[in-house]
Design a protein around this motif. Structure first.
Motif, PDB file in Angstrom:
ATOM      1  N   SER C 299       1.228  -1.034  -0.212  1.00  6.72           N
ATOM      2  CA  SER C 299      -0.384  -0.432  -0.126  1.00  6.72           C
ATOM      3  C   SER C 299       0.988   1.496   0.131  1.00  6.72           C
ATOM      4  O   SER C 299       0.141   2.220  -0.561  1.00  6.72           O
ATOM      5  CB  SER C 299      -0.773  -0.049   1.229  1.00  6.72           C
ATOM      6  N   LYS C 300       2.589   1.070   0.731  1.00  3.81           N
ATOM      7  CA  LYS C 300       2.581   1.876   0.316  1.00  3.81           C
ATOM      8  C   LYS C 300       3.571   2.561  -1.112  1.00  3.81           C
ATOM      9  O   LYS C 300       2.966   2.178  -1.996  1.00  3.81           O
ATOM     10  CB  LYS C 300       4.335   1.721   0.969  1.00  3.81           C
ATOM     11  N   GLU C 301       3.263   4.332  -1.354  1.00  4.99           N
ATOM     12  CA  GLU C 301       2.803   4.468  -2.682  1.00  4.99           C
ATOM     13  C   GLU C 301       3.886   4.112  -3.761  1.00  4.99           C
ATOM     14  O   GLU C 301       5.719   4.251  -2.449  1.00  4.99           O
ATOM     15  CB  GLU C 301       2.987   6.341  -2.466  1.00  4.99           C
ATOM     16  N   GLN C 302       4.543   4.289  -4.486  1.00  2.00           N
ATOM     17  CA  GLN C 302       5.380   3.144  -5.375  1.00  2.00           C
ATOM     18  C   GLN C 302       4.896   3.602  -7.292  1.00  2.00           C
ATOM     19  O   GLN C 302       3.847   4.259  -6.975  1.00  2.00           O
ATOM     20  CB  GLN C 302       5.787   2.062  -5.540  1.00  2.00           C
ATOM     21  N   ASN C 303       6.191   4.007  -8.047  1.00  6.94           N
ATOM     22  CA  ASN C 303       6.281   4.329  -9.178  1.00  6.94           C
ATOM     23  C   ASN C 303       4.762   2.971 -10.279  1.00  6.94           C
ATOM     24  O   ASN C 303       5.487   2.245  -9.814  1.00  6.94           O
ATOM     25  CB  ASN C 303       6.764   4.512 -10.204  1.00  6.94           C
ATOM     26  N   VAL C 304       4.447   3.211 -11.221  1.00  4.31           N
ATOM     27  CA  VAL C 304       3.693   1.843 -11.681  1.00  4.31           C
ATOM     28  C   VAL C 304       3.640   2.432 -12.914  1.00  4.31           C
ATOM     29  O   VAL C 304       3.541   3.971 -13.757  1.00  4.31           O
ATOM     30  CB  VAL C 304       2.491   1.087 -11.102  1.00  4.31           C
ATOM     31  N   GLU C 305       3.012   1.666 -14.586  1.00  7.30           N
ATOM     32  CA  GLU C 305       3.731   2.289 -15.407  1.00  7.30           C
ATOM     33  C   GLU C 305       2.281   2.675 -15.792  1.00  7.30           C
ATOM     34  O   GLU C 305       1.159   1.154 -15.104  1.00  7.30           O
ATOM     35  CB  GLU C 305       4.136   1.088 -16.309  1.00  7.30           C
ATOM     36  N   ASN C 306       1.057   2.805 -16.181  1.00 10.15           N
ATOM     37  CA  ASN C 306      -0.753   2.511 -17.200  1.00 10.15           C
ATOM     38  C   ASN C 306       0.025   2.235 -18.961  1.00 10.15           C
ATOM     39  O   ASN C 306       0.450   2.159 -18.936  1.00 10.15           O
ATOM     40  CB  ASN C 306      -1.064   3.954 -16.434  1.00 10.15           C
ATOM     41  N   ILE C 307      -1.706   1.613 -18.667  1.00  8.24           N
ATOM     42  CA  ILE C 307      -1.691   1.328 -20.194  1.00  8.24           C
ATOM     43  C   ILE C 307      -1.797   2.125 -21.024  1.00  8.24           C
ATOM     44  O   ILE C 307      -0.925   2.132 -22.584  1.00  8.24           O
ATOM     45  CB  ILE C 307      -3.403   0.601 -19.755  1.00  8.24           C
ATOM     46  N   SER C 308      -1.165   3.402 -20.487  1.00  8.14           N
ATOM     47  CA  SER C 308      -0.940   4.534 -21.821  1.00  8.14           C
ATOM     48  C   SER C 308       0.329   4.929 -21.484  1.00  8.14           C
ATOM     49  O   SER C 308       1.278   5.117 -22.179  1.00  8.14           O
ATOM     50  CB  SER C 308      -1.221   6.259 -21.766  1.00  8.14           C
ATOM     51  N   ASN C 309       1.180   4.165 -20.596  1.00 10.04           N
ATOM     52  CA  ASN C 309       2.929   3.948 -20.715  1.00 10.04           C
ATOM     53  C   ASN C 309       3.723   5.342 -20.393  1.00 10.04           C
ATOM     54  O   ASN C 309       4.754   5.016 -20.734  1.00 10.04           O
ATOM     55  CB  ASN C 309       3.714   2.994 -22.059  1.00 10.04           C
ATOM     56  N   GLU C 310       2.806   5.595 -19.252  1.00  9.74           N
ATOM     57  CA  GLU C 310       3.151   6.643 -18.381  1.00  9.74           C
ATOM     58  C   GLU C 310       3.924   5.669 -16.841  1.00  9.74           C
ATOM     59  O   GLU C 310       2.763   5.184 -16.328  1.00  9.74           O
ATOM     60  CB  GLU C 310       2.438   7.876 -18.485  1.00  9.74           C
ATOM     61  N   ILE C 311       4.303   6.742 -16.701  1.00  6.64           N
ATOM     62  CA  ILE C 311       5.149   6.525 -15.043  1.00  6.64           C
ATOM     63  C   ILE C 311       4.669   6.772 -14.090  1.00  6.64           C
ATOM     64  O   ILE C 311       4.655   8.950 -14.199  1.00  6.64           O
ATOM     65  CB  ILE C 311       6.562   5.947 -15.010  1.00  6.64           C
ATOM     66  N   VAL C 312       3.181   6.609 -13.225  1.00  5.20           N
ATOM     67  CA  VAL C 312       2.283   7.279 -12.003  1.00  5.20           C
ATOM     68  C   VAL C 312       2.466   7.495 -10.963  1.00  5.20           C
ATOM     69  O   VAL C 312       3.042   5.696 -10.621  1.00  5.20           O
ATOM     70  CB  VAL C 312       1.055   7.867 -12.501  1.00  5.20           C
ATOM     71  N   PRO C 313       2.592   7.854  -9.638  1.00  5.14           N
ATOM     72  CA  PRO C 313       3.212   6.951  -8.261  1.00  5.14           C
ATOM     73  C   PRO C 313       1.321   6.322  -8.094  1.00  5.14           C
ATOM     74  O   PRO C 313       0.588   7.128  -8.570  1.00  5.14           O
ATOM     75  CB  PRO C 313       3.054   8.747  -7.666  1.00  5.14           C
ATOM     76  N   PHE C 314       1.401   5.724  -7.420  1.00  7.69           N
ATOM     77  CA  PHE C 314       0.082   4.367  -7.074  1.00  7.69           C
ATOM     78  C   PHE C 314       0.323   4.420  -6.175  1.00  7.69           C
ATOM     79  O   PHE C 314       1.209   3.475  -5.262  1.00  7.69           O
ATOM     80  CB  PHE C 314      -0.510   3.317  -8.569  1.00  7.69           C
ATOM     81  N   SER C 315      -0.358   3.936  -4.181  1.00 10.63           N
ATOM     82  CA  SER C 315      -0.750   3.419  -3.798  1.00 10.63           C
ATOM     83  C   SER C 315      -1.742   1.621  -3.759  1.00 10.63           C
ATOM     84  O   SER C 315      -3.337   1.854  -4.488  1.00 10.63           O
ATOM     85  CB  SER C 315      -1.389   3.810  -3.177  1.00 10.63           C
ATOM     86  N   ILE C 316      -1.414   0.973  -4.067  1.00 10.76           N
ATOM     87  CA  ILE C 316      -2.146  -0.349  -4.185  1.00 10.76           C
ATOM     88  C   ILE C 316      -3.180  -0.624  -2.604  1.00 10.76           C
ATOM     89  O   ILE C 316      -3.045  -0.628  -1.927  1.00 10.76           O
ATOM     90  CB  ILE C 316      -1.941  -1.706  -4.429  1.00 10.76           C
ATOM     91  N   THR C 317      -3.947  -0.270  -3.341  1.00 10.18           N
ATOM     92  CA  THR C 317      -5.744  -1.006  -2.319  1.00 10.18           C
ATOM     93  C   THR C 317      -6.002  -2.440  -2.181  1.00 10.18           C
ATOM     94  O   THR C 317      -5.015  -3.120  -2.423  1.00 10.18           O
ATOM     95  CB  THR C 317      -7.058   0.247  -2.708  1.00 10.18           C
ATOM     96  N   GLY C 318      -7.050  -2.457  -1.980  1.00  7.35           N
ATOM     97  CA  GLY C 318      -7.532  -3.669  -2.426  1.00  7.35           C
ATOM     98  C   GLY C 318      -7.032  -4.899  -0.658  1.00  7.35           C
ATOM     99  O   GLY C 318      -6.481  -4.101   0.217  1.00  7.35           O
ATOM    100  N   ARG C 319      -6.832  -5.853  -0.122  1.00  6.05           N
ATOM    101  CA  ARG C 319      -6.933  -7.027   0.777  1.00  6.05           C
ATOM    102  C   ARG C 319      -5.872  -7.855   0.511  1.00  6.05           C
ATOM    103  O   ARG C 319      -6.650  -8.538  -0.869  1.00  6.05           O
ATOM    104  CB  ARG C 319      -8.073  -7.338   1.228  1.00  6.05           C
ATOM    105  N   HIS C 320      -4.642  -7.478   1.108  1.00  5.49           N
ATOM    106  CA  HIS C 320      -3.092  -8.388   0.549  1.00  5.49           C
ATOM    107  C   HIS C 320      -2.848  -8.788   2.067  1.00  5.49           C
ATOM    108  O   HIS C 320      -2.890  -8.402   2.899  1.00  5.49           O
ATOM    109  CB  HIS C 320      -2.436  -7.453  -0.585  1.00  5.49           C
ATOM    110  N   ASP C 321      -1.888  -9.866   1.710  1.00  6.99           N
ATOM    111  CA  ASP C 321      -1.103 -10.592   2.311  1.00  6.99           C
ATOM    112  C   ASP C 321       0.569  -9.768   2.604  1.00  6.99           C
ATOM    113  O   ASP C 321       0.585  -9.388   1.523  1.00  6.99           O
ATOM    114  CB  ASP C 321      -1.330 -12.026   2.848  1.00  6.99           C
ATOM    115  N   PRO C 322       0.602  -9.136   3.924  1.00 12.24           N
ATOM    116  CA  PRO C 322       1.667  -8.758   4.265  1.00 12.24           C
ATOM    117  C   PRO C 322       2.839  -9.719   3.244  1.00 12.24           C
ATOM    118  O   PRO C 322       3.912  -9.723   3.711  1.00 12.24           O
ATOM    119  CB  PRO C 322       2.041  -7.742   5.459  1.00 12.24           C
ATOM    120  N   CYS C 323       2.885 -10.599   4.167  1.00 12.15           N
ATOM    121  CA  CYS C 323       4.011 -11.838   3.630  1.00 12.15           C
ATOM    122  C   CYS C 323       3.521 -13.212   3.555  1.00 12.15           C
ATOM    123  O   CYS C 323       2.386 -14.035   4.494  1.00 12.15           O
ATOM    124  CB  CYS C 323       4.877 -12.126   5.189  1.00 12.15           C
TER     125      CYS C 323
END
Lengths: 354, 354, 354, 354
Positions: C299-323
């Protein structure tokens, strides 16, 4: 797929009719099995060209060489590689084939599929590659006989309209090996031989039916849905050059009967199901009929397509069988034994663990 | 092997006739293909029981459910799973089968092979499992038609001795769908229907021949040695219940001809090779004849073996087709389309990279 | 290939994380084996989400349904189909993922490979599909234990730099099931749990090592060249999401030893070869270490690529295992049991026929 | 399985170290591809014994013979068979091995598995059989380079504790071929060579790590579930003798990082995922580390088990490599190229039809 047949017992074919050799890798023969090498040669001799006055005049001894997988005469569990050199190939006699596509042959489809083709005598599409299958089948037959008492036999039951009345009711199949056409009835085989000679004389060719029988198959061999014993056998049989039809038991004739006539009732000796029910061996002999079309190579002039897609008259020279059936008998037995041994190994888990 | 058919395009079959459902996994359909769901149902309706007065009276809507692999109506490249619930199964009516082995059925071989058997209506060996094959085949047919303009058709060409004169020369195969027996000739189909009704009345059953044609197959489909197009088709066709014979082109009849008569010369319309030479499609329509034995289940009393290995008289009750051929037509088309699509995907490397 | 694993015992996986269900077909389990259904559920519970305070908060009971292949509680030899419905999926929470490619995830490669993608929660690439593998593995484990007394176990031996000193010398692996991180040492597991909680708090994630042991494997399992037992196990283990390394016995550490130090001399208890020599089980326990990278979803913000191939900051929400490791333990056991049972069935021919 | 690797492009291995030859069948190379025979020999020379002062003193030229599948220097689409004769084998020197099982070798497991064993120099379990894999890999490498500009390279990155600091950041991998240990750094390679010489002197042996890189792989190669690119590569790499560990990208080291550290963000040059995400190539170079244990054959006396199951002291004579890594470099490249070409052919349907 492609050049490999089988799962637990499987063969991988290689070689071309006019390269240095044809060969086979046999993978999965259980280890520690003593192999009768003379018997392999005996089977090869049944298939080899030039064996009689009604076969092609190409002369090949078809002596084989084992280059892996056998140590101190016994299988080690490693792949067994067998090579059969091509000795009497005359590429020159095929140079006339470079620019034409023979009817009934794979010349054109190979050219279109691969864009590059070994035109000498069919190359990979030649029935010569089945010599190595026969060597593999000889080993499978030995294994089936010694370990499971299963016997695989085939005979020529018809050539054109000359035919045995009821091939599977015919008692003495072993008589087939006493004449050059491999039909167990003396008077019928004489007529077949005469017909082949006459047809050869006319520059034409003949087809016919081979009947095959697998005796002593235990109940339960074959997978129930997509690995049915009949399906696997048909797949292997249609891999043989010139095969155009395969049927089991009463086959196409069953379509003319009522269910009450065709059903094999338990106290009957009828075997209309040909030893296979629901894709699985039922304890009776497996009985198969295989149709071979007349040899495509004929010296009679016919129209052919050339590589410029023109239609031209052409007479095929080279040395060809006027009728392939006598030499196809051991090929049929070989692929059948290959399939049956594979099916038996697959079925071991049912035999051993239930 | 076993319950999976195909390589790059492959189907895995599951389910039993009297469990909750039958189903299929389709693996390898190229992604991003829009699937016509109504067409799948249309194909299922051609196979479903109770569709006409000459089929079994078991009633199944055969509505299907897609539970994976399609997103926004298009294939994703992931396995497509289709389930068809069994609704009108009456296990009770099969309790009489628990202790006997029906002639021509897989009852006994399953018992011996597996030591444990779902005796209700054949369980896994029932032709009911082919409903899911038809759903998979519907998708393959759609793909072949839209991407390659390849068309797969089948008709009933004979029932017992009532038959079309020359099925492959017959022009209007689409007429087959205008009557309940799926034979394109009106007067012949009427006779077939009458014969089926009379035979049902007598508690007996019938077999016959289905003719199949694959149009517009490009040259070069099929692997040259052990994955021959005819071998793969035969394997798939022999996987269908009651199939006892398969032939291509002139098939068994080719054995009665001279080579000069049987060879398809290039300027001729003859198709004795049935569109396949050397195991590879040659550009003509692929033509196949498939023999179905008469239905094994008959209500007429016959001798059967019971699980104590005694022979006793028995009349099979339950609801059965007096003749399976009309309902087998879409099954034949389905397995053919499955094989052809797989073969085309395998051949892509030759098309694209040579 | 593709969605099928194994030869004689094989599983075919289907389903997506946000479709109606995930499932599996198990083909080749020997017939007549009584299956403990409660045990399947027990294994599923070890993997299911929401099972503890350190796993994702997605709630799935992972109750399974068997829709074919079992009759009167015993295997029939037919394919066993198991379906696990997806209940607590919230597609809405994934709508934000439609236009971006998450780092470390398959989003982008699926888009490029297939041109059409189920973007909801990973779709087919989600580890949710392994739930069905666990169900299949539960059956394989039961079979191995009852028929061959072979036991398959796994534990978490490290999370980041917190690790067991010598996992394979550690005696009481069964203690792993007494805590939520599945490490058998109480003080180390406490530290691991604390680290996972702290890391989750920071919006970050962790990786680690799972150690696996297969006890009581007879000598001789595994094929000698391309079906080596270690190769088949590695193939199956690398099929699990997030696995980045696999080693057997002393593995990478063996590279730091002399041959005289690394060789397992016969009177020694050392097991540097990890129970496999020349690809074949040697009678000692098979010992494997599997590296899992830290969960890609943070959920920490990181850089991601979007479908237009641009690099944008993003925080993944949703429910995930930390490990993922605690929940991956039963997945590891499941794929191992699947491979071992397949290898044993393949080896039957050597056991029975030599 | 068994002796065959791959699906659409596949190799079948045969032969033993002390039989007449080792060989390979290459099935599925697209047709019409011109093969550089000198390049095959060049690759074989990189693997051949006796090539340097730090390799075994067995002398084999490893000249190869092509016996099928190539016509006029180009592939025909038929199986390509390559044979490499064994010339300098001295069976006599192995007679001492007949009655003992060497530690770390397959002697005992073969005896137990097969009940019959070619004890001469390992027979089928010898690394000599990989010579033929290198020939096949040479062809795969040529095809990948010419048709797809994909390059496969490997280097020795560590011998015992002497190692390159960051192998994948190291720029000039081609320098590896300038020295006999195949490490691209001159001072490190000198130390490695010295260590190997000293160790040989002591009658001991060494292991190490080979790093491999596949450049220019397009996005989308690899199947998503059970045919993941990393899984297929690991399977092939674990087929090589002495391999005990395989990792991709940051591998085992990834377990020590937080997700935020390990994730390859799109604007970064990091390649912790090693070029594969979700089992599918992601467009970056594929980077693999492979751990080789120290050679099992050492002349230092050690305890061994004999065929009477007694433990006795024994010194292995015969001619062995004190460290196999320099000669394993081309083997690693060969199996990688084999897998990548197969994966690319499987992926054609996605490339062409979507």
């Amino acid at each position: 797929m492609s050049n490999t047949l089988g799962n637990l017992f499987r063969i991988t074919s290689f070689g071309e009719s006019h390269g240095s050799s044809v060969g086979i890798i046999i993978d999965g023969l259980p280890s520690n099995f003593e192999i009768d090498l003379a018997n392999i040669q005996k089977e090869l001799n049944r298939r080899k060209p030039g064996q009689s006055s009604i076969s092609t005049t190409r002369q090949e001894d078809d002596n084989f060489e084992i280059i892996s997988g056998i140590f101190e005469n016994k299988s080690t569990g490693s792949p067994i590689t067998i090579i059969i050199p091509n000795k009497d190939f005359k590429s020159a006699e095929y140079s006339s084939l470079k620019e034409i596509y023979r009817p009934g042959h794979a010349d054109k489809v190979y050219q279109y599929k691969y864009g590059h083709r070994d035109y000498r005598g069919g190359g990979r599409s030649s029935a010569r590659i089945t010599a190595a299958w026969v060597a593999a089948g000889a080993i499978a037959k030995q294994y089936l006989e010694k370990k499971f008492a299963i016997k695989t036999e085939a005979i020529v039951s018809s050539i054109k309209d000359i035919h045995l009345a009821s091939p599977f009711e015919y008692l003495n199949w072993e008589l087939a090996e006493t004449n050059i056409v491999r039909c167990p009835n003396e008077s019928i085989s004489s007529k077949m031989i005469q017909l082949i000679r006459d047809t050869k004389e006319k520059g034409d060719s003949l087809g016919g039916i081979i009947s095959a029988r697998i005796s002593n198959v235990p109940i339960g061999i074959g997978e129930p849905v997509f690995g049915k014993l009949n399906a696997e056998l048909a797949h292997a049989l249609f891999s043989i050059n010139a095969v155009k039809g395969v049927e089991f038991g009463s086959g196409f004739k069953s379509t003319l009967l009522y269910g009450s006539e065709n059903n094999d009732q338990p106290n009957s000796t009828k075997n209309n199901d040909g030893g296979i029910t629901g894709g699985i061996s039922n304890g009776k002999a497996v009985e198969i009929s295989i149709a071979f079309k007349p040899t495509s190579s004929i010296s009679k002039e016919q129209n052919v397509e050339n590589i410029s897609n023109e239609i031209v008259p052409f007479s095929i020279t080279g040395r060809h069988d006027p009728c392939v059936l006598p030499r196809a008998v051991p090929i049929v037995e070989a692929v059948i034994a290959t399939v049956v041994l594979d099916s038996i190994l697959i079925n071991l888990k049912n035999l051993q663990l239930k």
